[in-house]
Each structure stands twice: as structure tokens, then as C-alpha cells.
Motif scaffolding. Structure first.
Motif, mmCIF file in Angstrom:
data_model
loop_
_atom_site.group_PDB
_atom_site.id
_atom_site.type_symbol
_atom_site.label_atom_id
_atom_site.label_comp_id
_atom_site.label_asym_id
_atom_site.label_seq_id
_atom_site.Cartn_x
_atom_site.Cartn_y
_atom_site.Cartn_z
ATOM 1 N N ALA A 279 0.826 -1.210 0.000
ATOM 2 C CA ALA A 279 0.000 0.000 0.000
ATOM 3 C C ALA A 279 0.863 1.264 0.000
ATOM 4 C CB ALA A 279 -0.939 -0.007 1.195
ATOM 5 N N HIS A 280 1.854 1.309 0.878
ATOM 6 C CA HIS A 280 2.777 2.449 0.901
ATOM 7 C C HIS A 280 4.186 1.919 0.745
ATOM 8 C CE1 HIS A 280 -0.289 5.120 2.349
ATOM 9 N NE2 HIS A 280 -0.571 4.278 3.317
ATOM 10 N N ILE A 281 4.930 2.481 -0.178
ATOM 11 C CA ILE A 281 6.335 2.106 -0.271
ATOM 12 C C ILE A 281 7.133 3.232 0.354
ATOM 13 C CG2 ILE A 281 8.231 1.581 -1.821
ATOM 14 C CD1 ILE A 281 6.181 0.407 -3.717
ATOM 15 N N LEU A 294 12.532 14.181 -3.573
ATOM 16 C CA LEU A 294 12.262 13.471 -4.831
ATOM 17 C C LEU A 294 10.811 13.625 -5.247
ATOM 18 C CD1 LEU A 294 13.172 11.133 -6.920
ATOM 19 C CD2 LEU A 294 12.174 9.594 -5.250
ATOM 20 N N ARG A 295 9.904 13.468 -4.280
ATOM 21 C CA ARG A 295 8.484 13.480 -4.609
ATOM 22 C C ARG A 295 7.907 14.888 -4.705
ATOM 23 N NH1 ARG A 295 5.491 9.335 -0.748
ATOM 24 N NH2 ARG A 295 6.231 10.845 0.785
ATOM 25 N N ASP A 299 7.555 16.079 -11.466
ATOM 26 C CA ASP A 299 8.096 15.607 -12.730
ATOM 27 C C ASP A 299 9.207 14.637 -12.381
ATOM 28 O OD1 ASP A 299 8.881 15.847 -15.692
ATOM 29 O OD2 ASP A 299 10.723 16.352 -14.646
ATOM 30 N N GLY A 303 12.421 15.505 -10.246
ATOM 31 C CA GLY A 303 12.543 14.990 -8.891
ATOM 32 C C GLY A 303 13.888 14.334 -8.666
ATOM 33 N N ALA A 356 2.108 10.696 -0.409
ATOM 34 C CA ALA A 356 2.143 11.992 -1.096
ATOM 35 C C ALA A 356 0.739 12.372 -1.536
ATOM 36 C CB ALA A 356 3.080 11.918 -2.293
ATOM 37 N N GLU A 357 -0.032 12.905 -0.606
ATOM 38 C CA GLU A 357 -1.401 13.314 -0.933
ATOM 39 C C GLU A 357 -1.825 14.425 0.011
ATOM 40 O OE1 GLU A 357 -3.275 9.564 -0.411
ATOM 41 O OE2 GLU A 357 -3.584 9.829 1.732
#
Lengths: 415, 251
Positions: A279-281, A294-295, A299, A303, A356-357
Motif C-alpha cells: 500500500a505504501h512504499i 524526490l516526490r 516531474d 525529482g 504523497a497526498e
């Protein structure tokens, strides 16, 4: 040590290969600034952590099987059936985290006291290269147990290279040794994971060589004026470092024996499954700030570049920091921005651990922007506009200011 | 190969909205007061054996326990004869016979718990498409694993046993809230130390304890050693500090 040289055969050997004299010169007589505080303990602790990792790693290698079908089971065999295997393996997995803890503290000490500035730029560079090698080693080591995070972490990180225009995909396939992360990938990561620590040992020798050539920085950040500024490394810093080792080992043991999986991820106790994405890496904690950078860039190539630059710009730090004063002790403005940078890195680390949300996206982008602004804009400006506090005349002086103290160099302390 | 991974890789790449990665809502496991908690914690052998009893009576029908050998059960207080007797109830692959045909034989102490299915395909076919995971490491493979197992098994709504139209069961502690496993525990399956029927809560605790042991069988060695090591280090570090003070006294 010196008395050993009175023995004929020892003198004969030392005359042909001065092992003893070098040890004497570099580990005992080495003149160290007399005012080093406990922030200077982290270098020797990093060295200790490296040795712990190499020793436990070699033992683990005797029991580990680098094959996709057997790697996970061989690690569990180490945990269950190898004598004290659980101990060796937990030392190694927690040791990696503690290696990063002491190295990060070592770096933050350097950033605070301006240890990167002339004449220690090359020393600083070598340190950064060591950090990069550590990251590579840790990343590949995390792949070896072949759990879910091992596999998917390796997949995500190696895929970053596909962002390179034109040659990206061929490079990724070359890294993998195939068309996905698979047995060839595991084998080469194992080989490199065994190799890189010895590269680090070599780099550490260079790091110490550069250090001993230009001598240690110190909390006042001022140049040494004469022998009164120094004390011999042994016994003063050997005992101080030994005490630091004791404290380090207590904290290490607390995690090792009572929370050995606290810094790991539960998903890595699930065998790797190429058909099932977790689910999450999330990477290991020591990569989280870089993962957040990075995130932060919407792009892929951007990143990757930002993440590379986040360490890349540190190579230019000796010139980005325009202040001629090294130690933050005498830099009233820099001190606050240093604190802000620490907070910013903490935020980046936390954002990196979150999906990342939602709000995490803009918080991560803001923190990333500030990271680069700190090094590329603020540091040069602070150096120009800041009025540093007056520097002391010498290292010996403020140390001895409290009154006459019997000891090395006290007689030299007059003007 | 590449095509098979591409969707996953794309979903992972930060260029895409990562909200697709978010796991379904899941209740936090309730904290239980385990015997192995804390610095001096040890396993309760009787509880582990009760858990083993429930495991071999029910869970084993669908779940593997591949990292546990029958000999390991001696660690939780079974006698060698008891462990051997339990092993003999399981058939494992034997050596080929004189014609080269495969044989089976009763399991021995050095064997592991055999997997209930011949392969993943069989497991999937017999379980409505969901493969029952091996449970050896379950307590370490989920966040807060011991509490997670106990909470999941004892969830009240789950134990009412009303499946959805898809044959799934509501369980607040399972990621996504729907689990394929039918509620496995029922009154009369396990007994307490005093011989009375165990409640579902009690059985959940016993199973979670047993699976914590299967995941971390060296926990007692670890905690026991930790205490000695840390006491030693405290004394050593104290001595080093005093020595440091003495050596630095005249600097």
C-alpha cells in the motif's frame, strides 16, 4: 609504545615498515585542539559503527543465500537456527540505522562549526563521498532479505534512472541485469553490498589523512596559534571517545534488545511478491528527507535531479557559505538559520514518511524549496550581511581564562 | 515481464497522484497486556500451548507455518514425545520408493509444519480466490502485529459471521474492512487453563501469543541478554566517565 621501540627487533621492523611509529604518531601523539566538545565524538563513533557493520556483515554472509527463492528463508534461518543469529542480524540491521544517526550528527556538527571551510574543503568532500557510499550500501543491503519493501524499494529506486532521457531504460535494464528486479539484481546487489564497505574503509583512511594534515576544527572555529592550543590525542581524546562509545552502546543496546524492529518496516517480513504492490512504499528512515525532495517535484526527471542536487550542492558549501567565521558560536544570525534548516530537514523527513497526498504535497514542496533556498540564497547573503561577534585570540586563551591551571601549554599563555 | 510490472511501477512513480496508494481505512488494534511486554517479559508457556492447540485444531486447515519445525515446539514446553506424537499426525513427502515413485511418511521432529495446500493455485481455488497467508511471521509482518491478530480475530461484528454477497466478512481491523476468511473461532474450540470453554476473546489472545512466539522465538533470549548487557555497559560507561574526569582534571 615508545618503549617498545627500545626492543631491537621491533626497532628493526619499524625501521623497515614504520607501523608502530605511524600508530604512535597518528593515534597517540596527534595534536588535537584542547577545546573539542562532545560533538566531536561522532567521528570515532561512525568509525566504530563501520567496524560493527563489517564484522556482523561478514558473519551474516556466511549464512545468507543470495537467491530470490532462498534469500528470505535463509534470513529466517539465521534468526531461528543459527547460534546467536538473531543477535548478529539485529545488530546489523539496527547498526545500519545507528551508523546513519552518528554520521548525520557528525555532519550537523560540521555544519554548525563550519568544519567544511578552508582549509578543510577536501576533507569535507571525502566525507560527502563516504555518505553517498553509505547510502548505496544501505540501500542494497535492505534489498538482500528479499521482503516486500526490499523488492519494491529496489524497483522504485532503480526505476529513477529511467528518468534519464534516451538512455534511461537501457541503463535501468543494465542495472537490473534483466527486464525487472530479479535474481541477477539480487546477486549484484549482494556483491556490491559486500564490496562498498571496504571502499568506505579506504575513503575513511583518506578522510583521516586529510584531517591529520590540516588538523581538527574546533568549537571556536579559529586557527591554532601554537603548541599551547593542542593536547595529545592519547590519553585525552582516547578516553573521551571511549566514554562516548559507552553512551552510544547503551542507546544502541536499548534498541537492539528491546525494540529491534522499531526502525524497520513490518512489510519486510512478508516475502517479496512481484505481483503485489504494498500500500505504501517507504524507504528506511535515513532516506526520508531525500525521498520527500524526490516526490516534491511533479516531474520524474526533475525529482531525480532535485534529489541529486540536495547532496550535490553540499560539495559547493565551502564557497556558498561566504562568512569567514567558521563557528556558529560567533555568528548570531547564522545560528538561527541553522536551527531553521534543522527543522526544515525534520519536516522533510516526516513528509517523506507520509503518503504523497493532500496537504503533505505542498508542505513537502515548501520544505524542499526552503532547503535549496537555505544553501543557495540565505547562506551567501548571511555571510555578507551578518556582523560576527569578535573572535577570541587563541584556543588556549578562553580555555585558560578561568585562571591559571597546571597543564600543557599553560606557560605559553601570556599575550 | 515489463508489461506486467508497468502498471505497478507507474502507480509507484511520484509523477502520478499518489492517493491511489492510500490503504483503506483500518481501525487501530487494541493494546492487550501481553506477558512478554516490558524489559522482563517472557512468554506464558501454558498460553502458547493453548494457542498451539487452537492452531492445530483450526488454523492449520488453511494456513501454513513453514518456519516452525516440530522440534521447535519443545521450546514452548512440549515434551519430546508430545512433539513427536503431534508431528506423526502430519504426512510429509518422503524419499522416492524403489520404482522412483513419490511417497509420503509421517512427519518427524526435524520436519516443518507442512503447508495445507500443494501449491498456491490449489490454495486460491479452494478459498474463493484468496490465498491464506503463511502465519509464521504474521505477528511481525503487520504493524503492532500481536495486537492486530488478537483484535482482528475477536472483532465483534466479524464474529457475527454475516458475509457480504461476495462472500467477504466485515472486519474493522483488516485493511479495507473486508476479509475473505470466515470467522474461525467458536465457543468450544479451545479451553482455558481450568478446563472451562474459552471465550472468543481468550482464544484470540492465545492464538496471537502463539503466533508472536512463532514470529520471534528468540525473544526471551534477547530480553534476558539485553538486561545483562545494559547493566554491564552502565557500569563500564560510569567507569569510563570517572576515568575521563580524572585524566582531564589538569587540562
Amino acid at each position: 609504545m615508545e618503549s617498545l621501540l627500545n626492543i631491537g627487533i621491533v626497532r628493526w621492523f619499524d625501521n623497515r615498515l614504520p607501523l608502530l611509529s605511524y600508530t604512535q604518531h597518528h593515534m597517540m601523539d596527534y595534536p588535537a585542539p584542547r577545546n573539542l566538545n562532545y560533538a566531536w565524538n561522532f567521528g570515532s563513533l561512525a568509525g566504530l559503527a563501520l567496524v560493527i557493520q563489517i564484522v556482523t556483515g561478514i558473519v551474516l554472509a556466511m549464512h545468507y543465500t543470495p537467491h530470490t527463492e532462498m534469500a528470505f528463508d535463509s534470513v529466517e534461518r539465521i534468526m531461528r537456527d543459527v547460534n546467536y543469529g538473531w543477535l548478529i542480524r539485529y545488530i546489523h540491521s539496527n547498526g545500519a540505522s545507528f551508523f546513519f544517526i552518528v554520521v548525520y550528527l557528525h555532519v550537523f556538527r560540521g555544519l554548525y562549526y563550519g568544519s567544511y571551510k578552508a582549509p578543510r574543503e577536501v576533507l569535507w568532500w571525502i566525507g560527502l563521498v563516504i555518505l553517498l557510499c553509505m547510502m548505496g550500501t544501505a540501500f542494497m543491503g535492505y534489498v538482500l532479505p528479499w521482503g516486500q519493501m526490499s523488492f519494491w524499494g529496489a524497483t522504485v529506486i532503480t526505476n529513477l534512472f529511467s528518468a534519464i532521457p534516451l538512455i534511461g531504460t537501457p541503463i535501468v535494464e543494465w542495472l537490473w541485469g534483466g527486464f525487472s528486479v530479479d535474481n541477477p539484481t539480487l546477486n549484484r546487489f549482494y556483491a556490491l553490498h559486500y564490496l562498498l564497505p571496504f571502499v568506505i574503509v579506504g575513503l575513511v583512511v583518506l578522510h583521516l589523512w586529510a584531517l591529520h594534515h590540516k588538523k581538527s576544527n574546533n568549537p571556536l572555529g579559529i586557527d591554532y596559534k601554537g603548541p599551547q592550543d593542542f593536547i595529545p590525542f592519547h590519553p585525552y581524546y582516547t578516553i573521551k571517545d571511549a566514554f562516548g562509545v559507552g553512551v552510544f552502546l547503551i542507546v544502541f543496546a536499548a534498541f537492539l534488545f528491546y525494540a529491534p524492529n522499531y526502525m524497520g518496516h513490518p512489510d519486510n517480513y512478508i516475502p517479496a511478491d512481484p505481483l503485489k504492490t504494498p500500500a505504501h512504499i517507504v524507504p528506511e528512515w535515513y532516506f526520508l528527507p531525500f525521498y520527500a525532495i524526490l516526490r516534491a517535484i511533479p516531474d520524474k526527471l526533475g525529482g531525480v535531479i532535485a534529489m541529486g542536487l540536495s547532496i550535490g550542492i553540499l560539495f559547493l558549501l565551502p564557497w556558498l557559505d561566504t562568512s569567514r567565521v567558521r563557528s556558529a558560536t560567533f555568528r548570531p544570525v547564522f545560528k538561527w538559520f541553522y536551527l531553521l534548516m534543522l527543522i526544515d530537514m525534520g519536516i522533510l523527513g516526516y513528509v517523506g514518511s507520509q503518503p504523497a497526498e493532500g496537504d503533505w504535497i505542498w508542505i513537502g514542496q515548501l520544505a524542499t524549496a526552503y532547503y535549496f533556498i537555505h544553501f543557495l540564497v540565505l547562506l551567501p547573503l548571511i555571510g555578507w550581511f551578518e556582523r560576527p561577534r569578535p573572535l577570541p585570540d587563541s584556543i588556549a586563551k578562553p580555555v585558560l581564562a578561568a585562571g591559571p591551571v597546571p597543564g600543557v601549554g599553560a606557560a605559553h599563555d601570556k599575550a | 515481464m515489463m508489461k506486467r510490472f508497468m502498471p505497478a511501477i507507474l502507480a509507484l512513480s511520484f509523477a502520478l497522484p499518489a492517493s491511489a496508494l492510500a490503504a483503506g481505512d483500518q481501525a487501530h488494534p487494541e493494546s492487550r497486556n501481553w506477558s512478554w511486554n516490558g524489559i522482563f517479559g517472557t512468554y506464558d508457556r501454558a498460553q502458547l500451548q493453548r494457542g498451539l492447540e487452537i492452531f492445530t485444531g483450526q488454523c492449520i486447515n488453511c494456513h501454513g507455518l513453514k518456519f516452525i519445525h516440530f522440534r521447535d515446539l519443545i521450546q514452548i514446553g512440549l515434551s519430546e514425545d508430545q512433539a513427536e506424537a503431534l508431528a506423526e499426525q502430519f504426512e510429509v513427502a518422503g524419499d522416492p520408493d524403489e520404482w522412483g515413485d513419490p511417497t509420503t511418511r509421517p512427519a518427524k521432529l526435524f520436519d516443518r509444519f507442512p503447508d495445507p495446500y500443494r501449491n498456491e493455485e490449489e490454495a486460491r481455488a479452494l478459498n474463493n480466490g484468496a490465498v491464506p497467508p503463511d502465519l509464521s511471521l504474521m505477528a511481525k509482518a503487520r504493524p503492532d502485529g500481536s495486537n492486530y491478530i488478537a483484535s482482528l480475530l475477536s472483532d465483534a461484528e466479524y464474529n457475527e459471521g454475516n458475509p457480504t454477497d461476495d462472500g467477504l466478512y466485515h472486519n474493522a481491523y483488516f485493511p479495507g474492512g473486508l476479509i475473505a476468511m470466515a470467522p474461525p473461532l467458536y465457543e468450544g474450540l479451545g479451553v482455558n487453563a481450568d478446563g472451562s470453554d474459552a471465550s472468543i476473546d481468550e482464544m484470540s489472545d492465545d492464538i496471537a501469543a502463539f503466533l508472536t512466539w512463532t514470529a520471534e522465538p528468540r525473544l526471551e533470549d534477547r530480553k534476558g541478554m539485553g538486561l545483562k548487557v545494559i547493566l554491564f555497559l552502565l557500569v563500564l560507561t560510569g567507569l569510563l566517565y570517572v576515568s575521563k574526569r580524572k585524566i582531564w582534571a589538569n587540562v
